[in-house]
Design a protein around this motif. Structure first.
Motif, PDB file in Angstrom:
ATOM      1  N   ASP A  34       0.854  -1.208   0.000  1.00 21.03           N
ATOM      2  CA  ASP A  34       0.000   0.000   0.000  1.00 21.03           C
ATOM      3  C   ASP A  34       0.882   1.248   0.000  1.00 21.03           C
ATOM      4  O   ASP A  34       2.046   1.238   0.436  1.00 21.03           O
ATOM      5  N   GLN A  35       0.305   2.330  -0.497  1.00 22.55           N
ATOM      6  CA  GLN A  35       0.979   3.645  -0.496  1.00 22.55           C
ATOM      7  C   GLN A  35       0.245   4.568   0.495  1.00 22.55           C
ATOM      8  O   GLN A  35      -0.976   4.684   0.463  1.00 22.55           O
ATOM      9  N   PHE A  36       1.069   5.261   1.301  1.00 23.51           N
ATOM     10  CA  PHE A  36       0.488   6.133   2.332  1.00 23.51           C
ATOM     11  C   PHE A  36       0.958   7.579   2.086  1.00 23.51           C
ATOM     12  O   PHE A  36       2.137   7.827   1.792  1.00 23.51           O
ATOM     13  N   VAL A  37       0.038   8.515   2.241  1.00 21.06           N
ATOM     14  CA  VAL A  37       0.302   9.956   2.065  1.00 21.06           C
ATOM     15  C   VAL A  37       0.076  10.640   3.409  1.00 21.06           C
ATOM     16  O   VAL A  37      -0.936  10.400   4.093  1.00 21.06           O
ATOM     17  N   ARG A  54       5.221  10.991   1.304  1.00 16.51           N
ATOM     18  CA  ARG A  54       4.486   9.786   0.963  1.00 16.51           C
ATOM     19  C   ARG A  54       5.464   8.602   0.978  1.00 16.51           C
ATOM     20  O   ARG A  54       6.665   8.799   0.794  1.00 16.51           O
ATOM     21  N   ASN A  56       5.684   3.959   0.234  1.00 15.03           N
ATOM     22  CA  ASN A  56       5.089   2.660  -0.124  1.00 15.03           C
ATOM     23  C   ASN A  56       5.596   1.607   0.869  1.00 15.03           C
ATOM     24  O   ASN A  56       6.807   1.478   1.089  1.00 15.03           O
ATOM     25  N   SER A  89      -3.169   8.808   5.055  1.00 15.39           N
ATOM     26  CA  SER A  89      -4.193   8.331   4.124  1.00 15.39           C
ATOM     27  C   SER A  89      -3.655   7.133   3.339  1.00 15.39           C
ATOM     28  O   SER A  89      -2.520   7.160   2.824  1.00 15.39           O
ATOM     29  N   SER A  90      -4.466   6.092   3.218  1.00 12.69           N
ATOM     30  CA  SER A  90      -4.111   4.879   2.467  1.00 12.69           C
ATOM     31  C   SER A  90      -4.706   4.938   1.066  1.00 12.69           C
ATOM     32  O   SER A  90      -5.893   5.300   0.908  1.00 12.69           O
ATOM     33  N   ARG A  91      -3.895   4.578   0.069  1.00 12.58           N
ATOM     34  CA  ARG A  91      -4.405   4.569  -1.295  1.00 12.58           C
ATOM     35  C   ARG A  91      -5.316   3.381  -1.533  1.00 12.58           C
ATOM     36  O   ARG A  91      -6.328   3.481  -2.222  1.00 12.58           O
ATOM     37  N   GLU A  92      -4.972   2.204  -0.938  1.00  7.01           N
ATOM     38  CA  GLU A  92      -5.741   0.989  -1.157  1.00  7.01           C
ATOM     39  C   GLU A  92      -7.001   0.955  -0.303  1.00  7.01           C
ATOM     40  O   GLU A  92      -8.013   0.370  -0.705  1.00  7.01           O
ATOM     41  N   PRO A  94      -8.970   3.846   1.425  1.00  5.33           N
ATOM     42  CA  PRO A  94      -9.191   5.244   1.849  1.00  5.33           C
ATOM     43  C   PRO A  94      -9.987   5.350   3.142  1.00  5.33           C
ATOM     44  O   PRO A  94      -9.780   6.274   3.939  1.00  5.33           O
ATOM     45  N   SER A  97      -7.975   5.344   6.748  1.00  9.31           N
ATOM     46  CA  SER A  97      -7.004   6.381   7.120  1.00  9.31           C
ATOM     47  C   SER A  97      -7.083   6.661   8.611  1.00  9.31           C
ATOM     48  O   SER A  97      -8.139   6.543   9.249  1.00  9.31           O
TER      49      SER A  97
END
Length: 421
Positions: A34-37, A54, A56, A89-92, A94, A97
């Motif tokens: 997952d990618q986190f912002v 951000r 991964n 925030s999680s991309r996979e 949302p 978060s």
């Protein structure tokens, strides 16, 4: 939940213009990559940096995110606590978060500046100044304002004495400088002084000023008084001159021969006749009647001597004297024209208006007689006991002092003069 975050330090303290750091441990709790912002919420976001912004993560992998708080040294960032929140925030996922909250405390700092307007005031009794104190710090605080002068010639009134200074604002303090001594006239005096602004955690600020003290009576007032005094003096002199300068009645006649002792005309008439009996008035006392028991003439044609047989001439002096004029009697003269010498033998005074006052007959500086106008009714004959000899250029004068209640005195004198051979 796909992610978990732990804020290691929830309270951070930082000085304006410096920086402070805290760390957040972020872990991927899901079974997928997952990618986190990361984002910071609150008023600290403008001066907060996130490293990395951000990331991964593999499943069950974790990373430490660094937050750096760098508030500027400005009044725009006030001293005190500033809450913030870190959003992951999680991309996979949302909806999975998370948010971590904390507080940043900004330390206070003090920075002041002051200016005086006007720097130099002008006045006779009071000088008014205004000090503008600018608070460039990030917190509210009080300052004390005072003023001193090196020569101790001034007293000061400061309002307000201890103003409250709000960050990012200018506070006005009014100073009144009053001299301990005044002076009526002379050049202006420059009195310097210094205003002092003292605040906690700040060096004292000295603001120079000066009061230019002027005299109580301006120089232009003296000029105005002098001009008014001069105008009044000129007016008084003009009025006095006009009151004293009255027309002088001078009978400018030439000597001539007449057959009668008197003539009512100002212009002499000349005739050639033989000596004949004439009627003349006896000598009079100054203010009285004729010194003759029977009041008639004292001679006839048979008793005339050489003087009575000589030719005679007459001249008249009219007057118009104003009452109650200071400076002595008013003079009305007759100047003897060029020609032979004459001897004034008699005078007939006329007072038709029944004026009151005094008339004096003069030949040059010699007084021939003084008479009261109240005792002269109609015609009053005067026989001069010592007839004066008048030569060309001599002045025969009537000096009139008028005491009428109203109206001018108008007596006249008809003089008879005999030719001297």
């Amino acid at each position: 939940m796909a992610v978990s975050a732990t804020l290691r330090t929830t309270e951070v303290r930082v000085a304006p213009g410096a920086g402070a750091r805290c760390h957040v441990l972020v872990r991927n709790s899901s079974a997928v990559v997952d990618q986190f912002v990361f984002a910071v919420r609150g008023d600290v976001a403008d001066w907060t940096q996130i490293k990395p912004a951000r990331v991964n993560l593999m499943p069950q992998q974790e990373v430490s995110v660094e937050l750096t708080f760098m508030p500027p040294r400005s009044w725009e960032v006030l001293a005190g606590e500033h809450p913030f929140a870190l959003q992951v925030s999680s991309r996979e996922d949302p909806g999975g978060s998370v948010v971590q909250e904390g507080t940043v405390t900004v330390d206070p700092f003090t920075e002041l500046d002051a200016v005086m307007v006007p720097e130099t005031s002008n006045g006779r009794r009071t000088g008014r100044h205004t000090i503008a104190i600018d608070n460039y710090g990030n917190h509210s605080h009080r300052a004390e304002v005072s003023a001193t002068d090196p020569d101790a010639k001034l007293t000061f009134r400061v309002r307000p004495h201890a103003p409250m200074l709000e960050p990012g604002t200018a506070t006005l303090v009014r100073i009144r400088a009053r001299p301990k001594r005044y002076f009526w006239k002379g050049p202006e005096r420059l009195l310097p002084f210094t205003a002092h602004v003292v605040a906690k955690d700040h060096e004292p600020i000295d603001v120079p000023g000066a009061f230019n003290q002027g005299p109580l009576i301006p120089r232009r007032v003296y000029w105005l008084i002098a001009m008014l005094f001069t105008l009044m003096l000129m007016l008084v002199l003009l009025i006095t001159f006009l009151l004293r300068q009255k027309p002088v009645s001078i009978a400018t006649i030439s000597p001539s021969v007449t057959s009668t002792p008197t003539s009512t005309s100002a212009t002499p008439t000349t005739t050639s006749t033989r000596p004949r009996p004439t009627t003349t008035a006896k000598p009079t006392k100054p203010g009285g009647g004729v010194n003759n028991a029977n009041g008639n003439g004292g001679g006839n044609g048979s008793g005339d001597d050489a003087s009575n047989r000589s030719n005679t001439t007459t001249f008249t002096i009219n007057s118009g004297a104003y009452p109650n004029v200071g400076g002595g009697p008013q003079l009305f003269s007759y100047v003897v024209p060029a020609g032979p010498n004459y001897r004034v033998t008699s005078v007939v005074l006329h007072n038709p208006a029944a004026d009151t006052g005094q008339v004096q007959l003069r030949h040059g500086n010699q007084v021939l007689g003084t008479y009261d106008l109240a005792q002269v009714h109609g015609e009053f004959a005067v026989q001069l006991p010592d007839p004066p000899l008048v030569a060309p250029g001599d002045r025969v004068t009537m000096a009139v002092s008028c005491t009428n209640r109203r109206g001018a005195c108008t007596p006249s004198g008809q003089f008879t003069a005999a030719l001297v051979r």
